[in-house]
Write an enzyme that holds these catalytic residues in place. Structure first.
Site, PDB file in Angstrom:
ATOM      1  N   ASN A 141       0.848  -1.191   0.000  1.00  0.00           N
ATOM      2  CA  ASN A 141       0.000   0.000   0.000  1.00  0.00           C
ATOM      3  C   ASN A 141       0.879   1.236   0.000  1.00  0.00           C
ATOM      4  OD1 ASN A 141      -1.282   2.149   2.252  1.00  0.00           O
ATOM      5  ND2 ASN A 141      -2.683   1.535   0.627  1.00  0.00           N
ATOM      6  N   GLU A 204      -1.260   0.681  -4.968  1.00  0.00           N
ATOM      7  CA  GLU A 204      -1.295   2.025  -5.544  1.00  0.00           C
ATOM      8  C   GLU A 204      -0.086   2.312  -6.429  1.00  0.00           C
ATOM      9  OE1 GLU A 204      -3.886   2.175  -1.907  1.00  0.00           O
ATOM     10  OE2 GLU A 204      -1.938   1.305  -2.420  1.00  0.00           O
ATOM     11  N   ASP A 252      -6.777  21.436   8.599  1.00  0.00           N
ATOM     12  CA  ASP A 252      -7.222  20.480   7.592  1.00  0.00           C
ATOM     13  C   ASP A 252      -7.846  21.187   6.396  1.00  0.00           C
ATOM     14  OD1 ASP A 252      -7.721  17.898   6.471  1.00  0.00           O
ATOM     15  OD2 ASP A 252      -7.866  17.110   8.499  1.00  0.00           O
TER      16      ASP A 252
END
Length: 431
Positions: A141, A204, A252
């Site tokens: 991953n 990925e 964020d």
């Protein structure tokens, strides 16, 4: 071509580059300048107390991302879908010494890691892609995570419940650390692939290899049993089992502070970097952050909406909606109920979605003026708005209640099929 330096040289010829020649501070000054040049590729040539440079803005526009993929902007979603559905195995590996002239004990003080805002918990790595393998299946991953530097070889890491989270939980059950590699400063196509939402059985980096037309090479790490993509800086280490530390505050997507949480801890074993490495800094809540996090969600919305209305044309998570909370969907309308069905499908496809507007194919979903035009001229509020109170929303939405619920709104800004001539845009008519 998966080489960051080669691509950067090409990128400089096509897009605005702003070089900061004066010496700048890592605390707040770097971020201030990035914010002022939010749409430019910015290179900081001199950082106080560091002999390394910083780059920011390689993915801060859809045009740059499209350029990295060798396509036009409207083709981005279809290109991502094709790569996700057709990952390509990577056969060639290189020795770490072929790529990194400098290998040493980890010392994060040697890397120019900025502190972005005054209430941040400290310096954050924001463009670090963590590579790990499932302890049970060995599936690899690659995913991007924010990392809070706490010592020369120690960081806290925010991990949401997805692939890496699952790997770490499996390792903890075995009372073992999870080996990781952290790649910083990569080709935009590789970085984009690490942000895609693919099944846990998909690698990925193989999605990235599809972007690179099967020509991607990996670097064999020497302190952990992993392979990493070409990058400027490579860190090797492990996520410790059963250990947590405060992570946050951190700004964020919504340009608001995320809460402080107890998160896993990374302990580094080794670090490598190229000659005169470029440290990639992604500005929290900047365009680069928004596009990399949000843009890979557009294909998921596209696929689910397409099952409902096959004549969908495109999906955009808009920059004004933080590339997360607002979407615009264009369709070729065939029946009068298509707009409402699209809204329900889109709001289901991306659970964080708060507001969605569906428009006709004559509206350019990449232009906010066009979307506003459709709302202004084609929406009758009591007929064309769908309001869903008490729905599960995004944890990033400041208006959400403590249990995460919010009110979702869908706007059907398509033309009524029985009165099309009344809504024809004269300026768009063929001669």
């Amino acid at each position: 071509m998966d080489n960051f330096r080669e691509f950067l040289n090409i990128l400089k010829n096509e897009f605005e580059v702003f070089k900061v020649e004066k010496e700048v501070q890592l605390e707040y000054e770097v971020s201030k300048i990035i914010g002022q040049r939010s749409k430019d590729l910015v290179i900081f040539e001199q950082i106080k107390h560091s002999d390394k440079r910083i780059i920011s803005g390689i993915c801060n526009s859809r045009q740059k991302i499209a350029y990295a993929l060798g396509i036009e902007v409207p083709e981005i979603s279809s290109r991502i879908i094709k790569a996700m559905n057709n990952p390509l195995p990577i056969g060639e590996e290189q020795d770490i010494s072929e790529n990194f002239p400098i290998s040493k004990k980890p010392d994060l003080t040697e890397i120019p890691i900025p502190t972005y805002y005054k209430n941040d918990a400290g310096p954050y790595i924001t463009a670090g892609v963590i590579i790990a393998k499932d302890p049970e299946t060995g599936v690899r991953n690659a995913s991007i995570h924010r990392m809070l530097v706490s010592d020369r070889d120690t960081m806290g890491v925010r991990i949401v419940p997805r692939n890496l989270y699952t790997y770490h939980q499996k390792a903890e059950k075995l009372d073992e650390p999870l080996e990781i590699a952290i790649a910083i400063g990569m080709h935009p196509a590789t970085l984009l692939a690490s942000c895609t939402s693919v099944p846990i059985t998909t690698d990925e980096l193989e999605v990235a290899n599809h972007f690179h037309k099967g020509e991607m090479k990996l670097i064999k790490c020497d302190a952990v049993d992993l392979e990493a993509p070409d990058c400027e800086i490579l860190l090797e280490g492990e996520i410790l089992p059963h250990e947590r530390a405060d992570e946050g505050p951190f700004v964020d997507l919504t340009d608001t502070y995320d809460v402080v949480r107890k998160e896993p801890v990374i302990k580094l074993r080794k670090m490598h970097y190229k000659k005169d490495p470029l440290y990639h800094a992604i500005m929290p809540a900047g365009l680069e952050h928004k596009l990399l996090q949000g843009l890979p969600q557009e294909p998921r919305i596209f696929n689910i909406v397409q099952n409902t209305v096959p004549t969908i044309k495109n999906v955009v998570l808009t920059e004004g909606g933080c590339c997360w909370l607002h979407a615009a969907v264009s369709i070729q309308k065939q029946t009068q109920g298509d707009g409402k069905n699209v809204l329900m499908a889109a709001l289901t496809a991306h659970p964080s979605l708060k507001h969605c507007v569906v428009v006709d194919e004559d509206i350019d979903v990449f232009k906010s003026e066009d979307i506003e035009y459709a709302i202004a001229t084609r929406v009758k509020g009591d007929d064309d708005m769908l309001i869903i109170p008490g729905a599960r929303g995004s944890s990033l939405d400041p208006t959400a209640t403590p249990d995460g619920t919010t009110t979702k709104i869908g706007v059907d800004a398509t033309k009524p099929l029985d009165r099309l001539e009344k809504f024809q845009r004269v300026s768009k008519m063929d001669d």
